[in-house]
Design an enzyme around this catalytic site. Sequence first.
Site, PDB file in Angstrom:
ATOM      1  N   CYS A  34      60.715  93.357  18.238  1.00 54.35           N
ATOM      2  CA  CYS A  34      59.444  94.090  18.338  1.00 54.35           C
ATOM      3  C   CYS A  34      58.537  93.779  17.148  1.00 54.35           C
ATOM      4  CB  CYS A  34      59.770  95.581  18.417  1.00 54.35           C
ATOM      5  SG  CYS A  34      58.377  96.674  18.174  1.00 54.35           S
ATOM      6  N   CYS A  37      57.065  96.768  15.334  1.00 58.29           N
ATOM      7  CA  CYS A  37      58.113  97.421  14.539  1.00 58.29           C
ATOM      8  C   CYS A  37      58.221  96.752  13.177  1.00 58.29           C
ATOM      9  CB  CYS A  37      59.464  97.333  15.250  1.00 58.29           C
ATOM     10  SG  CYS A  37      59.515  98.155  16.856  1.00 58.29           S
TER      11      CYS A  37
END
Length: 109
Positions: A34, A37
């Site tokens: 991600c 993230c």
Amino acid sequence: MASEKVGTFGDDNFDTEVLQAGVPVLVDFWATWCAPCKAIAPLIDAIAEEYDGKVKVGKVNVDDNPATPGKYGVRGIPTVILFKDGKVVDQVVGAVPKAQLEALIKKSL
């Protein structure tokens, strides 16, 4: 490199580390693939350093620990949830500015 003040939470230790904690707990639900993230990871580290002793900070890898994100309705990542006294206080989804994460924490202090 993650701060040593950021804990690793999972399905096996979530109740003990988060729900039974004596201080508010900021939990970052994330995954290795991600990109957003990765973008907020340094902010999570900085918050862990700045609020050390006042707020516990940790991460849950959603790929390795599917039960916990499912229990809290995590649909998109990153999702950052603030817990206090075993309950969800507030949450944000997406790569948000540090000020927004700090505003989340201030609700519990």
